[in-house]
Design a protein around this motif. Structure first.
Motif, mmCIF file in Angstrom:
data_model
loop_
_atom_site.group_PDB
_atom_site.id
_atom_site.type_symbol
_atom_site.label_atom_id
_atom_site.label_comp_id
_atom_site.label_asym_id
_atom_site.label_seq_id
_atom_site.Cartn_x
_atom_site.Cartn_y
_atom_site.Cartn_z
ATOM 1 N N THR A 22 -1.528 6.686 -6.000
ATOM 2 C CA THR A 22 -2.746 7.484 -5.850
ATOM 3 C C THR A 22 -3.234 7.960 -7.219
ATOM 4 O OG1 THR A 22 -1.978 8.258 -3.697
ATOM 5 C CG2 THR A 22 -3.711 9.551 -4.758
ATOM 6 N N ARG A 45 0.854 -1.199 0.000
ATOM 7 C CA ARG A 45 0.000 0.000 0.000
ATOM 8 C C ARG A 45 0.889 1.247 0.000
ATOM 9 N NH1 ARG A 45 -2.621 -1.635 3.925
ATOM 10 N NH2 ARG A 45 -1.643 -0.434 5.583
ATOM 11 N N ALA A 64 -0.298 4.184 -1.905
ATOM 12 C CA ALA A 64 -1.158 5.332 -2.197
ATOM 13 C C ALA A 64 -1.637 6.003 -0.919
ATOM 14 C CB ALA A 64 -2.357 4.891 -3.034
ATOM 15 N N LYS A 65 -1.952 7.268 -1.050
ATOM 16 C CA LYS A 65 -2.473 8.032 0.090
ATOM 17 C C LYS A 65 -3.979 7.813 0.265
ATOM 18 C CE LYS A 65 1.500 10.095 0.855
ATOM 19 N NZ LYS A 65 2.330 9.448 -0.163
ATOM 20 N N GLU A 66 -4.597 7.106 -0.685
ATOM 21 C CA GLU A 66 -6.033 6.858 -0.629
ATOM 22 C C GLU A 66 -6.340 5.690 0.304
ATOM 23 O OE1 GLU A 66 -6.556 8.030 -5.359
ATOM 24 O OE2 GLU A 66 -6.504 5.944 -4.711
ATOM 25 N N ASP A 67 -7.497 5.753 0.954
ATOM 26 C CA ASP A 67 -7.898 4.687 1.875
ATOM 27 C C ASP A 67 -8.447 3.461 1.154
ATOM 28 O OD1 ASP A 67 -7.181 6.238 4.037
ATOM 29 O OD2 ASP A 67 -9.171 7.117 4.251
ATOM 30 N N GLN A 122 3.820 13.770 -6.129
ATOM 31 C CA GLN A 122 3.270 12.753 -5.230
ATOM 32 C C GLN A 122 3.456 11.362 -5.817
ATOM 33 O OE1 GLN A 122 -0.745 13.436 -3.872
ATOM 34 N NE2 GLN A 122 -0.996 11.336 -3.155
ATOM 35 N N SER A 126 1.482 -3.118 4.553
ATOM 36 C CA SER A 126 2.388 -2.025 4.869
ATOM 37 C C SER A 126 3.822 -2.531 4.706
ATOM 38 C CB SER A 126 2.169 -1.538 6.301
ATOM 39 O OG SER A 126 2.575 -2.550 7.222
ATOM 40 N N THR A 162 -4.020 10.599 -9.124
ATOM 41 C CA THR A 162 -3.824 12.037 -9.030
ATOM 42 C C THR A 162 -2.969 12.523 -10.197
ATOM 43 O OG1 THR A 162 -2.911 13.830 -7.671
ATOM 44 C CG2 THR A 162 -1.788 11.716 -7.558
ATOM 45 N N GLU A 180 5.631 8.209 -4.262
ATOM 46 C CA GLU A 180 5.057 6.886 -3.975
ATOM 47 C C GLU A 180 5.821 5.783 -4.710
ATOM 48 O OE1 GLU A 180 0.586 8.704 -3.183
ATOM 49 O OE2 GLU A 180 0.902 7.365 -4.875
#
Length: 222
Positions: free
Chosen positions: A154, A114, A116-119, A161, A125, A156, A165
């Motif tokens: 993410t 994981r 991305a900054k998205e949930d 960003q 992790s 975006t 990532e």
């Protein structure tokens, strides 16, 4: 058009990068056109759809499962799948091992991380991955082989960003590539980058990209 799209993308790829043609929702005729143009690696996100296409299409195709995987569906593809991209639970690894053993196979897997900054994104992790790779349990799974990591950035337009990532996953990959010692874990593949961001992903160390719409056009939603 599919053949032309493939040629355009492949002409810009380093030799070290594998192109997975994401063919989910696309008809067999589209895949056959891509096959005729030289593509041999295809990615699907629904097992039943992949099974149906495997039955019809040439047998030298490498099938990659790229979607979120439910453990109870593994048995349907265990006899032919070449690589599973999105393993995000240890119990899924155990089920893949169980089903692979039934077919006397070793199935290659990527652990999804994981980044991305998205949930909404699935994945382990960094800490969870390190725990898994050094565990006694993982070394006992003789019918799987962890060949690398997969990450989805993410959604975006923020290039900084995305770069952050991708580079974080590349650094983690490099660190573990030199430290991993179990026989069934040899990190060679870093799968990151899709139609919208694969060029940036390659710049930041990706060795495998998953491209759909840039080859086949927009996805068909059922």
């Amino acid at each position: 058009m599919i053949a032309k799209n493939l040629q355009f993308i492949k002409s810009s790829l380093p030799k070290s990068v594998t192109l997975v043609a994401v063919s989910k929702t696309k008809p067999v005729s589209d895949l056959q056109e891509a096959y005729n143009a030289g593509q041999r690696v295809f990615g699907e996100n629904k097992i039943q759809e992949m099974v149906d296409k495997f039955t019809i299409l040439p047998k030298d195709i490498q099938w990659h499962m790229i979607g979120h995987l439910q453990s109870n569906k593994v048995k349907y593809m265990a006899h032919f799948v070449n690589l599973i991209h999105g393993v995000d639970k240890f119990k899924t690894l155990k089920e893949i091992n169980k089903q692979a053993k039934k077919h006397d196979r070793v199935i290659n897997c990527l652990l999804q991380i994981r980044i991305a900054k998205e949930d909404t994104k699935f994945g382990f992790s960094f800490t969870e991955i390190e725990t898994i790779l050094t565990s006694k349990e993982i070394s006992e799974l003789e019918n799987i082989k962890i060949v690398g990591f997969m990450g989805m950035a993410t959604f975006t337009d923020n290039q900084e960003q995305l770069k952050e990532e991708f580079s974080s996953l590349k650094s983690f990959f490099d660190k573990n590539k030199t430290q991993t010692v179990t026989a069934n874990c040899q990190l060679e593949t870093l799968s990151m980058g899709m139609s919208g961001d694969y060029k940036l992903a390659i710049e930041n160390g990706s060795t495998m990209i998953r491209v759909g719409s840039s080859i086949f056009g927009n996805r068909n939603y059922n």
